[in-house]
Design a protein around this motif. Structure first.
Motif, PDB file in Angstrom:
ATOM      1  N   UNK A   1       0.818  -1.213   0.000  1.00 54.47           N
ATOM      2  CA  UNK A   1       0.000   0.000   0.000  1.00 54.47           C
ATOM      3  C   UNK A   1       0.846   1.254   0.000  1.00 54.47           C
ATOM      4  N   UNK A   2       1.951   1.200   0.727  1.00 56.15           N
ATOM      5  CA  UNK A   2       2.816   2.375   0.784  1.00 56.15           C
ATOM      6  C   UNK A   2       3.387   2.680  -0.599  1.00 56.15           C
ATOM      7  N   UNK A   3       3.743   1.595  -1.317  1.00 54.25           N
ATOM      8  CA  UNK A   3       4.255   1.800  -2.675  1.00 54.25           C
ATOM      9  C   UNK A   3       3.188   2.427  -3.560  1.00 54.25           C
ATOM     10  N   UNK A   4       1.942   1.993  -3.399  1.00 57.96           N
ATOM     11  CA  UNK A   4       0.857   2.541  -4.209  1.00 57.96           C
ATOM     12  C   UNK A   4       0.626   4.009  -3.902  1.00 57.96           C
ATOM     13  N   UNK A   5       0.660   4.361  -2.623  1.00 61.97           N
ATOM     14  CA  UNK A   5       0.466   5.767  -2.261  1.00 61.97           C
ATOM     15  C   UNK A   5       1.587   6.631  -2.826  1.00 61.97           C
ATOM     16  N   UNK A   6       2.826   6.147  -2.679  1.00 61.16           N
ATOM     17  CA  UNK A   6       3.958   6.923  -3.205  1.00 61.16           C
ATOM     18  C   UNK A   6       3.837   7.088  -4.706  1.00 61.16           C
ATOM     19  N   UNK A   7       3.446   6.003  -5.384  1.00 59.32           N
ATOM     20  CA  UNK A   7       3.305   6.075  -6.831  1.00 59.32           C
ATOM     21  C   UNK A   7       2.211   7.056  -7.216  1.00 59.32           C
ATOM     22  N   UNK A   8       1.110   7.065  -6.500  1.00 56.55           N
ATOM     23  CA  UNK A   8       0.012   7.984  -6.798  1.00 56.55           C
ATOM     24  C   UNK A   8       0.444   9.430  -6.592  1.00 56.55           C
ATOM     25  N   UNK A   9       1.162   9.679  -5.501  1.00 55.85           N
ATOM     26  CA  UNK A   9       1.638  11.047  -5.237  1.00 55.85           C
ATOM     27  C   UNK A   9       2.617  11.479  -6.313  1.00 55.85           C
ATOM     28  N   UNK A  10       3.514  10.580  -6.718  1.00 52.72           N
ATOM     29  CA  UNK A  10       4.487  10.931  -7.757  1.00 52.72           C
ATOM     30  C   UNK A  10       3.799  11.222  -9.086  1.00 52.72           C
ATOM     31  N   UNK A  11       2.791  10.429  -9.405  1.00 51.06           N
ATOM     32  CA  UNK A  11       2.072  10.682 -10.657  1.00 51.06           C
ATOM     33  C   UNK A  11       1.301  11.993 -10.614  1.00 51.06           C
ATOM     34  N   UNK A  12       0.727  12.299  -9.460  1.00 56.11           N
ATOM     35  CA  UNK A  12       0.031  13.574  -9.336  1.00 56.11           C
ATOM     36  C   UNK A  12       1.013  14.744  -9.445  1.00 56.11           C
ATOM     37  N   UNK A  13       2.194  14.590  -8.826  1.00 54.37           N
ATOM     38  CA  UNK A  13       3.209  15.648  -8.914  1.00 54.37           C
ATOM     39  C   UNK A  13       3.687  15.824 -10.351  1.00 54.37           C
ATOM     40  N   UNK A  14       3.851  14.703 -11.072  1.00 56.64           N
ATOM     41  CA  UNK A  14       4.259  14.800 -12.481  1.00 56.64           C
ATOM     42  C   UNK A  14       3.171  15.468 -13.309  1.00 56.64           C
ATOM     43  N   UNK A  15       1.913  15.171 -12.996  1.00 55.28           N
ATOM     44  CA  UNK A  15       0.814  15.801 -13.727  1.00 55.28           C
ATOM     45  C   UNK A  15       0.771  17.303 -13.465  1.00 55.28           C
ATOM     46  N   UNK A  16       1.048  17.692 -12.229  1.00 53.97           N
ATOM     47  CA  UNK A  16       1.106  19.123 -11.904  1.00 53.97           C
ATOM     48  C   UNK A  16       2.269  19.790 -12.618  1.00 53.97           C
ATOM     49  N   UNK A  17       3.366  19.035 -12.847  1.00 52.29           N
ATOM     50  CA  UNK A  17       4.537  19.596 -13.534  1.00 52.29           C
ATOM     51  C   UNK A  17       5.590  20.122 -12.591  1.00 52.29           C
ATOM     52  N   UNK A  18       5.823  19.421 -11.475  1.00 44.25           N
ATOM     53  CA  UNK A  18       6.786  19.936 -10.488  1.00 44.25           C
ATOM     54  C   UNK A  18       8.210  19.955 -11.034  1.00 44.25           C
ATOM     55  N   UNK A  19       8.522  19.082 -11.984  1.00 43.81           N
ATOM     56  CA  UNK A  19       9.886  19.014 -12.521  1.00 43.81           C
ATOM     57  C   UNK A  19      10.019  19.695 -13.872  1.00 43.81           C
ATOM     58  N   UNK A  20       8.986  20.380 -14.302  1.00 43.90           N
ATOM     59  CA  UNK A  20       9.050  21.059 -15.595  1.00 43.90           C
ATOM     60  C   UNK A  20       9.878  22.341 -15.479  1.00 43.90           C
ATOM     61  N   UNK A  21      10.889  22.516 -16.340  1.00 46.57           N
ATOM     62  CA  UNK A  21      11.688  23.750 -16.273  1.00 46.57           C
ATOM     63  C   UNK A  21      10.971  24.965 -16.857  1.00 46.57           C
ATOM     64  N   UNK A  22       9.921  24.728 -17.632  1.00 43.62           N
ATOM     65  CA  UNK A  22       9.234  25.844 -18.289  1.00 43.62           C
ATOM     66  C   UNK A  22       8.428  26.645 -17.271  1.00 43.62           C
ATOM     67  N   UNK A  23       8.472  27.962 -17.416  1.00 42.34           N
ATOM     68  CA  UNK A  23       7.693  28.858 -16.567  1.00 42.34           C
ATOM     69  C   UNK A  23       6.789  29.713 -17.440  1.00 42.34           C
ATOM     70  N   UNK A  24       5.557  29.825 -17.029  1.00 42.27           N
ATOM     71  CA  UNK A  24       4.594  30.614 -17.804  1.00 42.27           C
ATOM     72  C   UNK A  24       4.807  32.095 -17.548  1.00 42.27           C
TER      73      UNK A  24
END
Length: 455
Positions: A1-24
């Motif tokens: 379950x912990x792996x699933x939660x971490x994976x879900x949080x990471x996917x949500x962070x990627x969807x938000x674009x936390x590692x994107x260098x582009x700035x609007x």
């Protein structure tokens, strides 16, 4: 379950674009638009509050009327800078919404005020440049909302009020009034905050895609301009090589023939006439080739083959050798083909390069060497052989003249011609005396060379 939660949080962070260098980038002229939007919200909130007062819905609010107007309008002020400070605006509007909901109750549920809170959170998601900080802000808002709802359901009087109001009515639904109220409240908050997040993220990603496409278009335009500039440079180099070879060869021939005519004019007038005939022929050929080059420059056709007359090739080397002969300067020419007729299969651009290299080598012999005997050999091994090649060799028996010097443009043009066809060159003094220039072009490479390189 912990792996699933971490994976879900990471996917949500990627969807938000936390590692994107582009700035609007908000860009210029947006402050006026934001001010208009904020003023529209102010007018809407004032009108809505006045309607509520007219309906008697604000009687239970203990705050004076002017404070009600001031507090509601204060929540709109951050929207004036929503693109410049999106995270601060989102935090301020949500905090203001919670404070009004806890202190003034009913005022927080008027439609325009809720739209303003929704728009503030949307602006933060759509324009946040630090996406990691946005993720932290969203987490804080969700935790605060969940805590507020839990407090309201567990310790507040909402459930008791709903139960009391429903006691005097006959409910027809499957759920009890408290359960229905809890589900409805959770659903409304989910739609409210989830909608702001989805609409804001969609706006951010659309702007990002547009920025990427714009950058790619700019890169393509720059590369296209570089290719055009490169094509212009290559064409200038080609014309420069042609001009140098034409002028250097024919002027050298005319100089040698004029010197020979001067030496034999008194003793052998018929030899002087022959030398002068060679001068006349060389001058005519020089003019003809200059006209061909000028026609290339002045042509408006976008197809190189359409604007260029065929240049000399292997078939023109015998005439080149014949024109270069003069009294006391013996030239021999030989053509070796394997099989017979292979010379006709050499591509035109490569044949022109062989012709110009032989021409430049002969000019260098006359200008910089004491040679009186030169051998020109052209060897062609058909493309069907392995390996197929065309080779030109110019050998003389002279020594370098120390008093002569050149610009080096001829050797530079020779190297450029050789490189354009993937060929090789050997040039230098021989052990037995004299100088040799030998170039070889692979016929297999000729298939990948376009006419734009040489014509």
């Amino acid at each position: 379950m912990r792996v699933s939660r971490v994976s879900l949080i990471e996917r949500f962070a990627a969807w938000i674009g936390v590692d994107e260098p582009w700035e609007r980038d908000p860009g210029p002229g947006r402050a006026v638009q934001d001010a208009r939007v904020a003023c529209g919200f102010i007018v809407g909130i004032v009108v809505s509050l006045e309607v509520m007062r007219s309906l008697g819905l604000t009687e239970q609010i203990d705050f004076p009327v002017w404070q009600q107007y001031a507090i509601l309008v204060a929540g709109v002020l951050p929207l004036f800078v929503r693109r410049r400070f999106p995270l601060a605006v989102a935090a301020a509007t949500q905090l203001h919404f919670f404070v009004v909901a806890m202190t003034m109750g009913l005022l927080a549920y008027q439609f325009v005020f809720q739209v303003m809170a929704f728009f503030g959170l949307y602006s933060g998601v759509a324009w946040a440049r630090d996406r990691r900080a946005l993720l932290v802000l969203l987490g804080a808002v969700m935790v605060w909302m969940a805590g507020w709802l839990a407090w309201d359901f567990a310790l507040g009087n909402s459930i008791a009020q709903i139960t009391e109001d429903a006691a005097g009515r006959q409910a027809a639904g499957l759920l009890s009034a408290p359960v229905a109220y809890v589900l409805y409240t959770i659903a409304m908050n989910f739609v409210f905050y989830g909608g702001a997040l989805l609409f804001g993220q969609n706006s951010w990603r659309s702007a990002r895609r547009l920025a990427i496409l714009t950058e790619q278009a700019d890169t393509i335009a720059e590369q296209a301009q570089e290719l055009r500039d490169q094509a212009v440079v290559e064409e200038r180099l080609r014309i420069a090589r042609e001009l140098h070879d034409v002028v250097a060869h024919h002027v050298s021939v005319m100089g040698v023939q004029a010197a020979a005519a001067r030496r034999v004019l008194d003793r052998r007038p018929e030899a002087a006439v022959g030398a002068l005939s060679h001068i006349e022929e060389s001058s005519r050929q020089a003019v003809a080739e200059m006209r061909r080059l000028l026609g290339t420059l002045r042509s408006g056709s976008s197809t190189p083959e359409a604007s260029r007359e065929p240049g000399p090739g292997l078939a023109g080397i015998p005439d080149l050798v014949r024109q270069s002969r003069s009294p006391g300067f013996d030239l021999e020419y030989m053509l070796v083909e394997e099989p017979d007729g292979s010379a006709a299969s050499v591509p035109g651009p490569m044949a022109l390069s062989v012709y110009r290299i032989v021409q430049e080598a002969l000019a260098n012999v006359r200008k910089h060497s004491s040679a009186n005997r030169v051998t020109v050999a052209v060897r062609v091994r058909g493309a069907g052989a392995d390996p197929g090649y065309v080779e030109a060799e110019v050998v003389d028996n002279g020594r370098p003249l120390g008093a002569t010097s050149g610009t080096g443009l001829g050797l530079l043009g020779m190297r450029e011609r050789i490189a354009s066809h993937g060929g090789a060159v050997e040039a230098g003094p021989r052990l037995s005396g004299g100088y040799r220039v030998r170039v070889r072009f692979p016929l297999t490479a000729a298939k990948t060379i376009t006419p734009e390189h040489e014509s």
